[in-house]
Enzyme design. Structure first.
Site, PDB file in Angstrom:
ATOM      1  N   SER A  15      96.769 -30.745  34.172  1.00  0.00           N
ATOM      2  CA  SER A  15      96.409 -32.609  33.948  1.00  0.00           C
ATOM      3  C   SER A  15      97.481 -33.321  33.295  1.00  0.00           C
ATOM      4  O   SER A  15      97.626 -34.513  33.476  1.00  0.00           O
ATOM      5  CB  SER A  15      95.123 -32.762  33.564  1.00  0.00           C
ATOM      6  OG  SER A  15      94.486 -32.763  34.634  1.00  0.00           O
ATOM      7  N   LYS A  40      94.844 -41.715  27.297  1.00  0.00           N
ATOM      8  CA  LYS A  40      94.164 -41.398  28.230  1.00  0.00           C
ATOM      9  C   LYS A  40      92.477 -41.775  28.022  1.00  0.00           C
ATOM     10  O   LYS A  40      91.969 -41.671  26.789  1.00  0.00           O
ATOM     11  CB  LYS A  40      94.169 -40.024  28.413  1.00  0.00           C
ATOM     12  CG  LYS A  40      93.664 -39.485  29.876  1.00  0.00           C
ATOM     13  CD  LYS A  40      93.825 -38.013  29.922  1.00  0.00           C
ATOM     14  CE  LYS A  40      93.107 -37.381  31.437  1.00  0.00           C
ATOM     15  NZ  LYS A  40      93.570 -35.856  31.609  1.00  0.00           N
ATOM     16  N   SER A  74      94.855 -34.825  36.171  1.00  0.00           N
ATOM     17  CA  SER A  74      94.078 -36.014  36.014  1.00  0.00           C
ATOM     18  C   SER A  74      94.604 -37.225  35.072  1.00  0.00           C
ATOM     19  O   SER A  74      94.183 -38.078  35.217  1.00  0.00           O
ATOM     20  CB  SER A  74      92.609 -35.671  35.716  1.00  0.00           C
ATOM     21  OG  SER A  74      92.961 -35.234  34.208  1.00  0.00           O
TER      22      SER A  74
HETATM   23  N1  GLN Z   1      93.194 -30.223  38.394  1.00  0.00           N
HETATM   24  C1  GLN Z   1      92.278 -29.281  37.726  1.00  0.00           C
HETATM   25  C2  GLN Z   1      91.021 -29.655  37.864  1.00  0.00           C
HETATM   26  O1  GLN Z   1      90.794 -30.321  38.314  1.00  0.00           O
HETATM   27  C3  GLN Z   1      92.932 -29.474  36.505  1.00  0.00           C
HETATM   28  C4  GLN Z   1      92.487 -30.903  35.658  1.00  0.00           C
HETATM   29  C5  GLN Z   1      92.916 -31.123  34.136  1.00  0.00           C
HETATM   30  O2  GLN Z   1      93.768 -30.165  33.623  1.00  0.00           O
HETATM   31  N2  GLN Z   1      92.124 -31.780  33.341  1.00  0.00           N
HETATM   32  O3  GLN Z   1      90.422 -29.040  37.140  1.00  0.00           O
END
Ligand code: GLN
Length: 480
Positions: free
Chosen positions: A168, A69, A144
């Site tokens: 995410s 990532k 994400s």
């Molecule tokens: N979707 C969640 C957010 O927007 C979690 C994102 C994540 O786990 N990095 O914060």
């Protein structure tokens, strides 16, 4: 079958039997990316030099091509969190997980796409544009860590790593039909992971099956003196937990998770999965996690507060995009910060900086941030209480399957609700895994989430492996 479509453990067996070589596997992965990533767009940058590893391939090496990532630092390789602000940033050091991967013989394929600074659930917030779900290119891959999940699903990496702050890793794993694990907070070092919300972030594996998940966690886990929140506890050999046995385990089903808003097909698949595990000898009981309804609100207070503080360091002075005030009418240092950050951050990042700064500001700190911390403790206490009587908890990973690109982009609140089932694990620090457990009529994957006590990843592997061995879901291949 083509090498790039195999799991890591299958490839390791072939290498051991001298039927293939690590280089042949890497070549095939890279060849495949050339054809398929035009459609999927899982990668934002391919590695110039894949051999991050110094070790020669010995008996214990795990020379597997991996996608990383874009918020995990690799020395000398541009790492941007898919933000315009970090364009050109080449970290002068490796994240600890990269050091560990190097020592294991890993081959680095490239940096994968993500929502800017990991803010999102669809990968639509990336500066580089969206990733497409390999099961249906009109749909998002989740987020994400959408690039990592899509890369694994589309056979553009044998496995990948992502980060999980509120879901995410697990939510994109569920949308892309792969296995995603968020380890216990403190199990994997965060050193070199560009921070979103430091008390919630964890790095974890995205893989094609449960065995690979255990193998990859073996590489990543362990104490690190460079991360003061990493925990000094021995790391078990997780592959030993891959036993096909759930007899007499007690698994809880939280009633608060089966509420309105969940797709009927998701519910049906989770119910069927429970039946599979019952047949294998597990016992199911109802549990209650009464503060669940506050999880999303609590998360968005704590996560944005920490994000606004973490993002304050990006002042464009030493690295990242700088808008040169000399070329503008602006002149002071503050003007330079303002201009650079206005141009560099995307809309969602700005929204979160404002929300977080607001809840941390004097006068609102007690009402929002401090209150959020208190509710976080109540949410954690719910899990502690539940785990007094059960060994694990089972829920859907996400209330829906992958949605269409653009469908939720205009409404941040809608998007925030995508993580309703995953967020509590981050607030509580407990580990969770998402495994494939079915498909919708439209052919989109559905994920099953298993949660366990802190540092009991072995329980997750045991249940997930038993489920996998008794079902065929993980064998269904996407057409890539
Ligand atoms: N979707 C969640 C957010 O927007 C979690 C994102 C994540 O786990 N990095 O914060």
């Amino acid at each position: 079958m083509k090498l790039n479509a195999l799991t890591a453990h299958e490839i390791l067996d072939l290498i051991k039997d001298k039927q293939t070589t690590p280089q042949a596997v890497l070549d095939e992965v890279q060849q495949h990316i050339k054809q398929s990533d035009k459609d999927v767009h899982a990668y934002v940058r391919l590695a110039k030099n894949s051999n991050i590893s110094d070790v020669s391939v010995d008996q214990n090496a795990i020379p597997i091509p991996i996608g990383i990532k874009d918020n995990i630092c690799i020395k000398g390789e541009e790492t941007t969190c898919c933000s315009k602000l970090l364009t050109g940033f080449k970290p002068p050091y490796n994240a600890t997980v990269i050091e560990k991967l190097k020592a294991s013989g890993a081959m680095f394929v490239g940096h994968t796409n993500m929502d800017e600074f990991a803010f999102g659930s669809s990968t639509e917030n990336s500066f580089y544009g969206v990733t497409h779900n390999p099961w249906n290119l009109e749909c998002v891959p989740g987020g994400s860590s959408g690039g990592s999940a899509a890369a694994v699903a589309a056979n553009e990496a044998i496995w990948a790593i992502g980060s999980d702050t509120g879901g995410s890793i697990r939510q994109p794993a569920s949308f892309c039909g792969v296995v995603g694990l968020k380890p216990t907070y403190g199990r994997v070092s965060r050193y070199g992971l560009i921070a979103f919300a430091s008390s919630l972030d964890q790095i974890g594996p995205l893989t094609k099956d449960v065995t690979d998940s255990a193998l990859l966690l073996n590489i990543l886990a362990g104490h690190d003196s460079k991360d003061s929140t990493s925990v000094d506890q021995p790391v078990p050999d997780y592959t030993k937990a891959l036993t096909k046995d759930v007899k007499n385990l007690k698994i809880g089903v939280p009633k608060e998770y089966f509420v309105e808003g969940m797709d009927a097909e998701v519910k049906a698949s989770v119910m069927q999965s429970i039946e599979v595990l019952k047949q294998c000898g597990a016992q199911f009981v109802d549990v209650s996690l009464p503060h669940t309804e506050y999880a999303v609100a609590t998360y968005y207070i704590i996560a944005t507060a920490e994000a606004s503080s973490n993002l304050a360091r990006f002042d464009s002075v030493q690295y990242g995009l700088r808008q040169n005030p000399a070329q503008k009418r602006k002149t002071t240092l503050v003007d330079m910060y303002e201009e650079s950050r206005s141009v560099g951050f995307g809309e969602e990042a700005k929204r979160r900086i404002m929300l977080g700064t607001y809840s941390l500001s004097s006068g609102y700190y007690d009402a929002y941030y401090l209150k959020g911390l208190k509710v976080r403790t109540l949410i954690k206490n719910d899990f502690d209480k539940a785990f007094e009587s059960v060994d694990a908890i089972i829920t859907p990973t996400s209330p829906t399957t992958a949605f269409k690109i653009g469908a939720r982009a205009k409404n941040p609140l809608d998007m925030y609700l995508s993580d309703i089932y995953t967020i509590s694990a981050n607030l509580s620090g407990i580990p969770g895994i998402s495994i494939p457990c079915g498909f919708s009529k439209e052919g989109l994957p559905i994920g099953l989430q298993i949660l366990a006590k802190p540092f009991d990843e072995e329980m997750l592997f045991r249940i997930a492996y038993t489920f996998e061995q008794n079902t065929e879901w993980h064998k269904k291949k996407v057409g890539f």
